[in-house]
Enzyme design. Structure first.
Site, PDB file in Angstrom:
ATOM      1  N   SER A   1     -11.178 -12.068  -8.138  1.00 25.48           N
ATOM      2  CA  SER A   1     -10.296 -12.297  -7.004  1.00 25.48           C
ATOM      3  C   SER A   1     -10.787 -13.509  -6.233  1.00 25.48           C
ATOM      4  CB  SER A   1     -10.265 -11.083  -6.064  1.00 25.48           C
ATOM      5  OG  SER A   1      -9.946  -9.899  -6.755  1.00 25.48           O
TER       6      SER A   1
ATOM      7  N   HIS B   1      -7.178 -10.885  -8.561  1.00 27.66           N
ATOM      8  CA  HIS B   1      -6.823 -11.118  -9.967  1.00 27.66           C
ATOM      9  C   HIS B   1      -7.181  -9.867 -10.756  1.00 27.66           C
ATOM     10  CE1 HIS B   1      -8.370 -15.386  -8.878  1.00 27.66           C
ATOM     11  NE2 HIS B   1      -7.081 -15.312  -8.588  1.00 27.66           N
TER      12      HIS B   1
ATOM     13  N   VAL C   1     -13.781  -8.158  -5.900  1.00 25.99           N
ATOM     14  CA  VAL C   1     -14.761  -7.322  -6.598  1.00 25.99           C
ATOM     15  C   VAL C   1     -16.147  -7.936  -6.440  1.00 25.99           C
ATOM     16  CG1 VAL C   1     -15.515  -6.506  -8.870  1.00 25.99           C
ATOM     17  CG2 VAL C   1     -13.092  -6.445  -8.250  1.00 25.99           C
TER      18      VAL C   1
ATOM     19  N   ASN D   1     -15.776 -13.675  -6.125  1.00 26.09           N
ATOM     20  CA  ASN D   1     -16.533 -12.705  -6.922  1.00 26.09           C
ATOM     21  C   ASN D   1     -17.983 -13.073  -7.147  1.00 26.09           C
ATOM     22  OD1 ASN D   1     -13.541 -12.782  -8.525  1.00 26.09           O
ATOM     23  ND2 ASN D   1     -14.197 -10.877  -7.583  1.00 26.09           N
TER      24      ASN D   1
ATOM     25  N   GLU E   1      -3.448 -14.156 -11.578  1.00 24.36           N
ATOM     26  CA  GLU E   1      -2.730 -14.083 -10.315  1.00 24.36           C
ATOM     27  C   GLU E   1      -1.827 -12.850 -10.287  1.00 24.36           C
ATOM     28  OE1 GLU E   1      -3.596 -15.996  -8.024  1.00 24.36           O
ATOM     29  OE2 GLU E   1      -4.515 -17.674  -9.082  1.00 24.36           O
TER      30      GLU E   1
END
Length: 694
Positions: free
Chosen positions: A178, A200, A247, A421, A631
């Site tokens: 993400s 993502h 994440v 991330n 995306e």
């Protein structure tokens, strides 16, 4: 007409409207109403808090019922009973970890008001199923009725046993990604805070699919998205504030390798017996009958014990199993009235993982490396992220870090925070937190991915950022890796007499270094980069200068072996011709946004190439490839008066078969444009497609 008869007719009319899915302009029901806009986004207006949850549950069943109900069946540990032998391993994992029974206990520990909310969400799903049984797959109808415990169990399974302790990690098989930005007023051209939410995750319908919604009630305004089946928004904003997640892979679970001996396991030099029990579960057979199977459960002092395919006995210990309030914390975060209020809610530390990025109208921004992290006496990420010796009490953790001890960045001098991330240390630049000041097991000190470096440059480089520029920067398809190696590669290749190399040089010189649909050269560069940096584009071994913590957003770069790099270019040219038919095949002719009957030119690329606009593509099939991951939900907000908000749910806002909202946003994605997000009732009513009173 008497009041009683009038009331009876009104109730009957409401029931008919509900059964029909509602019509535009219908009167609100006794608990509220859902206004459906032209993109299938539910705008829920509840008359009280539980009414908001009821409407959200109803909308969830309407847009994602088949997916969500199956997830609830799995969280019960009864998936094999419902759908057959393919679900046996899922049930074993749920049963061995006590997920549903713990969810039952967690539900009981929640305040009565939040239990009522969970029950209302479940009741909303049940109401939809009763009104529209034909709209749900027959195979999932058997799971009804849904209960508040089911809602809790799904959230528990997702957060603790998909993100924190995934089954594959424990069982030895071999993450998602993400982006997030928050820009403070000092760096915003308008003087208003800006916030980007950009997770993502996989595109195939699953527990990781996102659902966009707008929730409204007394003291409640939350617009955003969440993973299907969750009753709260994990990515949200309103007129005052917003937050998003990426994440982070925090090590909230430990896998202990046990040494077996005499029917038990060694622990501090002695043999200890396993705690054992049995349970049963049912498996649906091909003829529809049910077969009962027995599952032997073992646990050690660490936790439940599993036998891997390689024969190793592994015990799983998960932090946070004493903290039932993760869903409620997200809900209360969205209702917070000030930054101080938000901080007090975050201090509960009930959400077990994720980087969380925040911004508000008052000008506060924050990055938090959030999670429930065990305390250890020593060791680093490599030690605690792998198999840990389970034969000694010295490795058995019993405490976790407090909120105050977690890395965070609040209102930094740079005026922005970001995360893609990567570990927390470059959440802003210049850095304000350092890895050396935290335990080594907190997070690795690099290397920093090229995507995260791209994110940092996109925020750090401009002195001021307008909202329009914010949107443009989100959509950038520039490949950062080209800045580090391509000029050197072209210079090294210039001396080659090989015609394939020279043809490749010609294409790469003309390429605009993007992964836009019309880019000619991107596919060739991908093929070269796989050889140079490995299949996932993450190795820096072939760079002249490898990643350096002292220069975290400007390394690696250069070619360690120019001749080898040129040889890789020749091989890449051969591959590109064989795979794509030409060295300069347009990126979007091969990379397609294809769902159902929609098939459009694609854009966006692999994040580890340094692409911020991420799309991970499938292997070629019939000369084309389609998104596997990338995306999904995107929202960009300026906390102005009124707020500005644009966004997109890339794959559409419904997974139900036949829904027009499964692929109706792909054209925006292909054209790299966004929808204006309709956050006020007046805007929604101007774009209204249906109304569901409830």
């Amino acid at each position: 007409m008497s009041r009683a008869i009038s009331t009876m007719f009104a109730a009957l009319a409401a029931m008919i409207l509900l059964a029909l899915g509602g019509t535009a302009g219908a009167a609100p029901g006794p608990r509220g109403e859902i206004l459906w806009d032209s993109y299938g986004v539910p705008h829920v207006y509840g008359k009280d808090e539980a009414g908001v949850f009821f409407g959200f549950g109803y909308a969830t069943a309407q847009n994602h019922g088949d997916v969500v109900v199956k997830l609830y069946g799995q969280a019960r540990g009864r998936a094999a009973e419902y759908w057959g032998a393919s679900e046996i391993e899922s049930d074993k994992w749920v049963l061995a970890n006590g997920i549903y029974e713990r969810a039952r206990a967690w539900y009981a520990k929640e305040p009565a008001s939040f239990r009522a909310n969970l029950d209302a969400f479940a009741a909303g799903m049940n109401a939809y199923a009763k009104a529209h049984p034909e709209a749900l797959d027959p195979s999932v109808r058997q799971v009804f009725p849904i209960t508040g415990v089911d809602v809790m169990a799904h959230g528990h399974r997702l957060m603790n046993y998909v993100y924190v302790a995934p089954q594959a990690r424990t069982m030895g098989n071999a993450d998602a990604g993400s982006n997030a930005w928050a820009v403070a007023p000092k760096k915003s051209a308008s003087g208003n805070t800006l916030l980007l939410a950009n997770p993502h995750l996989p595109w195939a319908p699953s527990q990781l699919t996102y659902f966009e919604a707008d929730l409204n009630g007394p003291g409640i305004k939350m617009y955003g998205a969440t993973q299907v089946g969750l009753p709260v928004l994990r990515f949200m904003f309103n007129e005052r504030m917003g937050f998003t997640n990426t994440v982070n892979g925090i090590l909230g679970a430990t896998n202990y390798e046990l040494k077996l001996a005499d029917g038990g396991y060694l622990y501090d030099g002695k043999v200890r017996p396993f705690t054992t029990s049995t349970t049963t579960f049912k498996v649906r057979q091909a003829d529809g009958s049910l077969k009962t199977e027995t599952l032997e459960l073992r646990s050690s002092v660490h936790g439940p014990v599993f036998t891997r395919a390689d024969g190793k006995a592994v015990a799983l210990r998960v932090a946070g199993l004493d903290r039932p309030g993760g869903l409620r914390q997200y809900w209360d975060m969205g209702k917070s009235k000030s930054f101080a209020d938000y901080q007090a809610i975050m201090n509960r530390l009930q959400v077990p993982s994720f980087n969380i990025v925040y911004g508000d109208r008052e000008g506060h921004i924050q990055y938090l490396y959030n999670g429930i992290l065990p305390k250890h006496a020593d060791g680093d990420v490599a030690r605690w992220g792998g198999l840990v010796p389970g034969d000694t009490s010295k490795t058995l953790w019993t405490e976790t870090h407090t909120y105050a001890e977690l890395p965070k960045v609040i209102d930094p001098p740079s005026g922005y925070v970001q995360n893609s991330n990567d570990p927390p240390w470059v959440a802003t630049y210049p850095q304000t937190i350092q890895a050396k000041d935290y335990p080594a097991y907190m997070a690795n000190n690099g290397p920093m991915s090229l995507r995260a470096q791209q994110a940092s440059h996109l925020m750090a480089d401009p002195p001021k950022i307008t909202f329009d520029d914010f949107v443009v920067r989100k959509l950038t398809s520039h490949v950062l890796m080209t800045d580090r190696v391509l000029d050197d590669l072209l210079a090294a290749a210039a001396a080659s007499a090989d015609p394939d190399v020279q043809a490749a040089v010609t294409v790469l010189k003309a390429w605009d270094r993007t992964v836009n649909a019309d880019a000619r050269g991107a596919l060739l560069f991908e093929a070269w980069a796989r050889r140079f940096a490995g299949p996932n584009y993450i190795s820096d071994a072939n760079y002249k200068v490898r990643w350096d913590a002292a220069r975290p957003i400007d390394t690696p770069y250069g070619l360690k072996d120019p001749d080898q790099a040129v040889a890789m270019l020749k091989a890449a040219a051969t591959e590109a011709r064989a795979s794509y038919g030409a060295l300069d095949r347009p990126f979007g002719e091969v990379s397609r946004f294809a769902l159902g009957k929609v098939d459009l030119p694609g854009n966006g690329g692999f994040g580890n190439l340094g692409v911020f606009h991420v799309m991970t593509w499938s292997p070629l099939k019939d000369g084309k490839r389609t998104p596997v991951h990338g995306e999904t939900w995107m929202s960009m907000v300026e906390f102005s008066t009124p707020i500005k908000a644009v966004g997109l749910m890339s794959y559409g806002n419904s997974t139900q078969p036949g829904s027009p909202h499964r692929s109706d946003q792909l054209e925006h994605l292909s054209q790299k444009t966004f929808r204006n997000l309709w956050t006020t009732r007046a805007e929604v009513e101007q774009n209204l497609k249906a109304t569901t009173p409830y």
